[in-house]
Design a protein around this motif. Sequence first.
Motif, PDB file in Angstrom:
ATOM      1  N   ILE A 257       0.855  -1.073   0.001  1.00  0.00           N
ATOM      2  CA  ILE A 257      -0.044   0.034  -0.138  1.00  0.00           C
ATOM      3  C   ILE A 257       1.064   1.060  -0.001  1.00  0.00           C
ATOM      4  O   ILE A 257       1.917   1.321   0.821  1.00  0.00           O
ATOM      5  CB  ILE A 257      -0.986  -0.233   1.344  1.00  0.00           C
ATOM      6  N   THR A 258       0.593   2.222  -1.020  1.00  0.00           N
ATOM      7  CA  THR A 258       0.955   3.397  -0.700  1.00  0.00           C
ATOM      8  C   THR A 258       0.154   4.351  -0.685  1.00  0.00           C
ATOM      9  O   THR A 258      -0.652   4.835  -1.554  1.00  0.00           O
ATOM     10  CB  THR A 258       2.110   3.841  -1.818  1.00  0.00           C
ATOM     11  N   ALA A 259      -0.064   5.258   0.529  1.00  0.00           N
ATOM     12  CA  ALA A 259      -0.886   6.482   0.793  1.00  0.00           C
ATOM     13  C   ALA A 259      -0.250   7.794   0.533  1.00  0.00           C
ATOM     14  O   ALA A 259      -0.031   8.342   1.420  1.00  0.00           O
ATOM     15  CB  ALA A 259      -1.534   6.197   2.035  1.00  0.00           C
ATOM     16  N   GLY A 260       0.267   8.061  -0.709  1.00  0.00           N
ATOM     17  CA  GLY A 260       0.833   9.192  -0.962  1.00  0.00           C
ATOM     18  C   GLY A 260       2.545   9.400  -0.504  1.00  0.00           C
ATOM     19  O   GLY A 260       3.175  10.016  -0.601  1.00  0.00           O
ATOM     20  N   GLY A 261       2.952   8.052  -0.017  1.00  0.00           N
ATOM     21  CA  GLY A 261       4.062   7.857   0.638  1.00  0.00           C
ATOM     22  C   GLY A 261       5.195   7.595  -0.374  1.00  0.00           C
ATOM     23  O   GLY A 261       6.623   7.653  -0.027  1.00  0.00           O
TER      24      GLY A 261
END
Length: 310
Positions: A257-261
Amino acid sequence: MKMVEYIEFLGETCIQIENDLVQAILLPRCGGKIISFVYKKTGFELLYQNAKKKYGEPFLGADFSEYDASGFDDAFPNVDAGEVEVAGESMHYPDHGEIWSACFTATIDGETVHLTYTSPVFGYEFEKTVYLEENQLCCAYRIFNKSKRAFPAFYTCHCLVKYEEGMRILMPKEVTEVENVFTGDWLGEAGSTLQYPIADVPTGKLDLTKFPDYGTLKYYAKKPIQEGVCKYVYPKSNMEASIVFDTEKLPYLGLWITAGGYRGEWNCALEPTSGYYDSVEIANQKGNCPVLQPNETFEFTLSIVLQDKK
Protein backbone atom coordinates in the motif's frame (compact mmCIF):
# COMPACT_ATOMS: atom_id res chain seq x y z
CA MET A 1 -20.30 -10.49 -27.92
CA LYS A 2 -16.58 -11.22 -27.65
CA MET A 3 -13.87 -9.31 -29.48
CA VAL A 4 -10.07 -9.27 -29.61
CA GLU A 5 -8.35 -6.61 -31.72
CA TYR A 6 -5.33 -4.36 -32.02
CA ILE A 7 -5.94 -0.73 -31.04
CA GLU A 8 -3.95 2.47 -30.52
CA PHE A 9 -4.01 3.59 -26.87
CA LEU A 10 -1.90 6.44 -25.44
CA GLY A 11 0.23 6.27 -28.56
CA GLU A 12 0.89 2.55 -28.14
CA THR A 13 -0.03 -0.49 -30.19
CA CYS A 14 -2.12 -2.50 -27.74
CA ILE A 15 -4.50 -5.43 -27.76
CA GLN A 16 -8.04 -4.94 -26.50
CA ILE A 17 -10.19 -7.86 -25.41
CA GLU A 18 -13.81 -7.42 -24.42
CA ASN A 19 -17.14 -9.09 -23.99
CA ASP A 20 -20.55 -7.82 -22.88
CA LEU A 21 -19.39 -7.32 -19.28
CA VAL A 22 -15.71 -6.34 -19.15
CA GLN A 23 -12.89 -4.91 -21.25
CA ALA A 24 -9.11 -5.22 -20.87
CA ILE A 25 -6.16 -3.64 -22.70
CA LEU A 26 -2.71 -5.29 -22.96
CA LEU A 27 0.64 -3.73 -23.90
CA PRO A 28 2.86 -6.50 -25.34
CA ARG A 29 6.07 -4.45 -25.61
CA CYS A 30 6.11 -3.72 -21.86
CA GLY A 31 6.02 -7.23 -20.45
CA GLY A 32 2.52 -7.94 -21.68
CA LYS A 33 1.36 -5.46 -19.02
CA ILE A 34 -2.42 -5.24 -18.61
CA ILE A 35 -2.96 -1.49 -18.51
CA SER A 36 -6.74 -1.37 -18.13
CA PHE A 37 -9.54 -3.58 -16.82
CA VAL A 38 -13.01 -2.02 -16.92
CA TYR A 39 -16.46 -3.14 -15.83
CA LYS A 40 -18.51 -1.87 -18.77
CA LYS A 41 -21.89 -1.44 -17.07
CA THR A 42 -20.57 1.28 -14.75
CA GLY A 43 -17.32 2.28 -16.45
CA PHE A 44 -15.39 1.28 -13.31
CA GLU A 45 -11.63 1.04 -13.94
CA LEU A 46 -9.86 -1.24 -11.47
CA LEU A 47 -6.22 -0.71 -12.37
CA TYR A 48 -4.03 2.17 -11.27
CA GLN A 49 -3.41 4.33 -14.32
CA ASN A 50 -0.22 5.73 -15.78
CA ALA A 51 -0.05 9.34 -14.53
CA LYS A 52 2.30 10.41 -17.34
CA LYS A 53 -0.09 9.15 -20.03
CA LYS A 54 2.84 7.47 -21.77
CA TYR A 55 5.10 4.47 -21.25
CA GLY A 56 8.87 4.61 -21.32
CA GLU A 57 11.30 2.29 -23.05
CA PRO A 58 12.21 -0.23 -20.35
CA PHE A 59 15.20 -2.49 -20.87
CA LEU A 60 16.50 -5.64 -19.22
CA GLY A 61 17.95 -4.70 -15.84
CA ALA A 62 16.22 -1.30 -15.68
CA ASP A 63 15.31 0.27 -12.33
CA PHE A 64 11.58 -0.31 -11.90
CA SER A 65 11.21 2.85 -9.80
CA GLU A 66 12.34 5.04 -12.71
CA TYR A 67 9.25 4.07 -14.69
CA ASP A 68 5.61 4.88 -14.11
CA ALA A 69 4.28 2.01 -12.00
CA SER A 70 0.77 1.19 -13.15
CA GLY A 71 -1.46 -1.67 -14.22
CA PHE A 72 -0.86 -5.40 -13.89
CA ASP A 73 2.77 -6.53 -14.28
CA ASP A 74 4.26 -9.99 -13.79
CA ALA A 75 7.37 -10.20 -11.59
CA PHE A 76 9.65 -13.16 -12.36
CA PRO A 77 12.10 -14.63 -11.28
CA ASN A 78 12.20 -12.21 -8.29
CA VAL A 79 11.06 -8.82 -6.97
CA ASP A 80 14.00 -7.18 -5.15
CA ALA A 81 17.22 -6.96 -7.14
CA GLY A 82 20.25 -8.95 -5.97
CA GLU A 83 23.28 -11.06 -6.81
CA VAL A 84 22.73 -14.79 -6.38
CA GLU A 85 25.17 -17.66 -6.86
CA VAL A 86 23.76 -20.13 -9.36
CA ALA A 87 25.78 -23.25 -10.27
CA GLY A 88 28.97 -21.53 -9.08
CA GLU A 89 28.30 -18.36 -11.07
CA SER A 90 27.12 -14.99 -9.72
CA MET A 91 23.84 -14.14 -11.43
CA HIS A 92 22.18 -10.72 -11.34
CA TYR A 93 18.46 -10.76 -10.58
CA PRO A 94 17.15 -7.41 -11.86
CA ASP A 95 14.76 -5.08 -10.05
CA HIS A 96 11.24 -6.59 -10.15
CA GLY A 97 12.57 -9.39 -12.33
CA GLU A 98 12.91 -9.63 -16.10
CA ILE A 99 9.35 -9.87 -17.32
CA TRP A 100 8.01 -6.34 -16.74
CA SER A 101 10.64 -4.86 -19.07
CA ALA A 102 10.50 -7.59 -21.73
CA CYS A 103 9.11 -7.13 -25.22
CA PHE A 104 6.67 -9.99 -25.76
CA THR A 105 5.61 -11.65 -28.96
CA ALA A 106 1.80 -11.51 -29.15
CA THR A 107 -0.50 -13.82 -31.08
CA ILE A 108 -4.28 -13.54 -31.28
CA ASP A 109 -6.04 -16.89 -31.52
CA GLY A 110 -9.78 -16.34 -31.74
CA GLU A 111 -10.84 -14.91 -28.37
CA THR A 112 -7.45 -15.56 -26.72
CA VAL A 113 -4.17 -13.65 -26.59
CA HIS A 114 -0.90 -15.59 -26.32
CA LEU A 115 2.19 -13.73 -25.08
CA THR A 116 5.66 -15.31 -25.22
CA TYR A 117 9.22 -14.34 -24.22
CA THR A 118 12.52 -16.19 -23.86
CA SER A 119 14.99 -14.97 -21.24
CA PRO A 120 18.46 -14.23 -22.67
CA VAL A 121 20.00 -14.59 -19.19
CA PHE A 122 18.30 -17.52 -17.45
CA GLY A 123 17.13 -19.39 -20.53
CA TYR A 124 13.47 -19.93 -19.58
CA GLU A 125 10.41 -19.54 -21.79
CA PHE A 126 7.64 -17.44 -20.28
CA GLU A 127 4.16 -17.86 -21.77
CA LYS A 128 1.04 -16.03 -20.70
CA THR A 129 -2.41 -16.69 -22.16
CA VAL A 130 -5.10 -14.07 -21.53
CA TYR A 131 -8.84 -14.38 -22.13
CA LEU A 132 -12.19 -13.33 -20.69
CA GLU A 133 -14.86 -15.50 -19.08
CA GLU A 134 -17.97 -13.43 -18.33
CA ASN A 135 -16.77 -10.91 -15.69
CA GLN A 136 -13.33 -12.53 -15.24
CA LEU A 137 -9.95 -11.63 -16.68
CA CYS A 138 -8.21 -15.01 -16.86
CA CYS A 139 -4.44 -15.56 -17.10
CA ALA A 140 -2.80 -18.94 -17.62
CA TYR A 141 0.99 -19.14 -17.21
CA ARG A 142 3.60 -21.59 -18.42
CA ILE A 143 7.26 -21.11 -17.47
CA PHE A 144 9.66 -23.66 -18.93
CA ASN A 145 13.35 -23.89 -18.01
CA LYS A 146 14.90 -24.87 -21.34
CA SER A 147 18.44 -24.37 -19.99
CA LYS A 148 20.70 -27.01 -18.44
CA ARG A 149 20.98 -25.06 -15.20
CA ALA A 150 18.66 -25.04 -12.18
CA PHE A 151 18.04 -21.61 -10.68
CA PRO A 152 15.98 -20.20 -7.79
CA ALA A 153 12.95 -18.34 -9.06
CA PHE A 154 9.51 -17.25 -7.93
CA TYR A 155 6.55 -15.55 -9.56
CA THR A 156 4.75 -12.56 -8.00
CA CYS A 157 1.55 -10.95 -9.23
CA HIS A 158 2.28 -7.21 -9.29
CA CYS A 159 -1.17 -5.80 -10.04
CA LEU A 160 -1.61 -2.19 -8.89
CA VAL A 161 -5.22 -1.16 -8.33
CA LYS A 162 -6.61 2.29 -7.80
CA TYR A 163 -7.39 3.86 -4.42
CA GLU A 164 -10.88 4.99 -3.52
CA GLU A 165 -11.87 6.61 -0.23
CA GLY A 166 -13.38 4.03 2.12
CA MET A 167 -12.13 1.01 0.18
CA ARG A 168 -11.29 -2.22 1.99
CA ILE A 169 -8.55 -4.75 1.18
CA LEU A 170 -9.38 -8.25 2.38
CA MET A 171 -7.01 -11.17 2.74
CA PRO A 172 -8.56 -14.66 3.11
CA LYS A 173 -10.38 -15.20 6.42
CA GLU A 174 -7.78 -17.80 7.46
CA VAL A 175 -5.09 -15.07 7.78
CA THR A 176 -4.61 -14.18 11.45
CA GLU A 177 -0.98 -13.01 11.43
CA VAL A 178 1.18 -11.05 9.00
CA GLU A 179 4.89 -10.23 8.82
CA ASN A 180 6.02 -6.65 8.28
CA VAL A 181 8.49 -6.35 5.39
CA PHE A 182 10.16 -3.01 6.03
CA THR A 183 10.57 -0.59 8.91
CA GLY A 184 8.18 2.34 8.94
CA ASP A 185 6.03 4.62 11.05
CA TRP A 186 2.89 2.51 10.65
CA LEU A 187 3.92 -1.11 11.20
CA GLY A 188 7.14 -0.69 13.19
CA GLU A 189 10.24 -2.83 12.68
CA ALA A 190 10.76 -5.04 9.66
CA GLY A 191 10.37 -8.71 10.53
CA SER A 192 7.83 -8.08 13.29
CA THR A 193 4.70 -10.24 13.45
CA LEU A 194 1.35 -8.46 13.65
CA GLN A 195 -2.17 -9.68 14.32
CA TYR A 196 -4.61 -9.47 11.40
CA PRO A 197 -6.92 -7.70 10.71
CA ILE A 198 -6.53 -5.43 13.77
CA ALA A 199 -2.87 -4.96 14.67
CA ASP A 200 -1.11 -3.46 17.67
CA VAL A 201 1.33 -1.00 16.11
CA PRO A 202 3.52 1.81 17.52
CA THR A 203 0.67 4.32 17.08
CA GLY A 204 -1.98 2.09 18.68
CA LYS A 205 -4.57 -0.11 16.97
CA LEU A 206 -4.51 -0.26 13.18
CA ASP A 207 -7.11 -1.81 10.86
CA LEU A 208 -4.98 -3.51 8.22
CA THR A 209 -7.91 -3.80 5.81
CA LYS A 210 -7.85 -0.01 5.29
CA PHE A 211 -5.42 2.54 3.91
CA PRO A 212 -3.33 4.47 6.44
CA ASP A 213 -3.71 8.25 6.50
CA TYR A 214 -0.34 8.66 4.83
CA GLY A 215 2.73 6.54 4.14
CA THR A 216 3.82 3.25 2.64
CA LEU A 217 3.63 -0.27 4.02
CA LYS A 218 4.01 -3.87 2.97
CA TYR A 219 3.36 -7.13 4.74
CA TYR A 220 2.85 -10.83 4.02
CA ALA A 221 0.48 -13.41 5.43
CA LYS A 222 2.60 -15.32 7.93
CA LYS A 223 1.54 -18.79 6.74
CA PRO A 224 0.85 -20.34 3.33
CA ILE A 225 -2.64 -19.66 2.00
CA GLN A 226 -5.22 -22.42 1.61
CA GLU A 227 -8.11 -20.35 0.20
CA GLY A 228 -6.98 -18.62 -2.99
CA VAL A 229 -9.29 -15.62 -2.98
CA CYS A 230 -8.53 -12.08 -1.81
CA LYS A 231 -10.59 -8.96 -2.44
CA TYR A 232 -10.87 -5.22 -2.88
CA VAL A 233 -14.19 -3.67 -1.88
CA TYR A 234 -15.11 -0.23 -3.27
CA PRO A 235 -18.23 0.99 -1.39
CA LYS A 236 -18.44 4.33 -3.20
CA SER A 237 -18.47 2.65 -6.59
CA ASN A 238 -20.50 -0.34 -5.34
CA MET A 239 -17.89 -2.64 -6.84
CA GLU A 240 -15.90 -5.64 -5.67
CA ALA A 241 -12.77 -7.07 -7.28
CA SER A 242 -11.46 -10.52 -6.40
CA ILE A 243 -8.12 -12.11 -7.24
CA VAL A 244 -8.53 -15.88 -7.56
CA PHE A 245 -5.31 -17.89 -7.58
CA ASP A 246 -3.96 -21.42 -7.42
CA THR A 247 -2.65 -21.87 -3.86
CA GLU A 248 -0.81 -25.08 -4.72
CA LYS A 249 1.40 -23.03 -7.04
CA LEU A 250 1.10 -19.60 -5.38
CA PRO A 251 0.92 -20.38 -1.65
CA TYR A 252 1.98 -16.96 -0.29
CA LEU A 253 0.22 -13.60 -0.26
CA GLY A 254 1.57 -10.09 0.27
CA LEU A 255 0.07 -6.62 0.31
CA TRP A 256 1.65 -3.35 -0.81
CA ILE A 257 0.00 0.00 0.00
CA THR A 258 1.17 3.51 -0.72
CA ALA A 259 -0.97 6.33 0.60
CA GLY A 260 0.94 9.22 -0.92
CA GLY A 261 4.16 7.95 0.64
CA TYR A 262 5.82 6.68 -2.55
CA ARG A 263 6.12 9.29 -5.32
CA GLY A 264 2.89 10.82 -4.05
CA GLU A 265 0.89 7.89 -5.41
CA TRP A 266 -2.20 6.27 -3.94
CA ASN A 267 -2.54 2.62 -4.90
CA CYS A 268 -2.23 -0.91 -3.57
CA ALA A 269 -1.57 -4.46 -4.68
CA LEU A 270 -2.52 -7.82 -3.22
CA GLU A 271 0.33 -10.05 -4.41
CA PRO A 272 -0.09 -13.82 -4.69
CA THR A 273 3.37 -15.34 -5.08
CA SER A 274 5.27 -18.61 -5.16
CA GLY A 275 8.12 -17.28 -2.95
CA TYR A 276 8.23 -15.64 0.47
CA TYR A 277 9.37 -12.89 0.19
CA ASP A 278 10.57 -10.32 -2.43
CA SER A 279 14.27 -11.19 -2.76
CA VAL A 280 15.75 -14.57 -3.67
CA GLU A 281 18.19 -14.18 -0.77
CA ILE A 282 15.47 -13.67 1.86
CA ALA A 283 13.22 -16.37 0.39
CA ASN A 284 16.17 -18.77 0.47
CA GLN A 285 16.89 -17.90 4.10
CA LYS A 286 13.28 -18.65 4.99
CA GLY A 287 13.30 -21.87 3.01
CA ASN A 288 10.52 -20.53 0.80
CA CYS A 289 12.23 -20.09 -2.57
CA PRO A 290 11.39 -22.59 -5.32
CA VAL A 291 14.11 -23.82 -7.68
CA LEU A 292 13.25 -24.29 -11.34
CA GLN A 293 15.05 -27.40 -12.53
CA PRO A 294 16.32 -28.01 -16.09
CA ASN A 295 13.44 -29.03 -18.37
CA GLU A 296 10.93 -28.29 -15.59
CA THR A 297 7.66 -26.54 -16.38
CA PHE A 298 5.89 -24.33 -13.84
CA GLU A 299 2.23 -23.79 -14.71
CA PHE A 300 -0.51 -21.94 -12.84
CA THR A 301 -3.60 -19.79 -13.30
CA LEU A 302 -4.81 -16.52 -11.89
CA SER A 303 -7.93 -14.49 -12.55
CA ILE A 304 -9.44 -11.14 -11.57
CA VAL A 305 -13.21 -10.92 -11.12
CA LEU A 306 -15.15 -7.65 -11.25
CA GLN A 307 -18.59 -7.63 -9.68
CA ASP A 308 -21.24 -4.93 -9.41
CA LYS A 309 -22.54 -4.89 -5.82
CA LYS A 310 -25.76 -3.01 -6.56
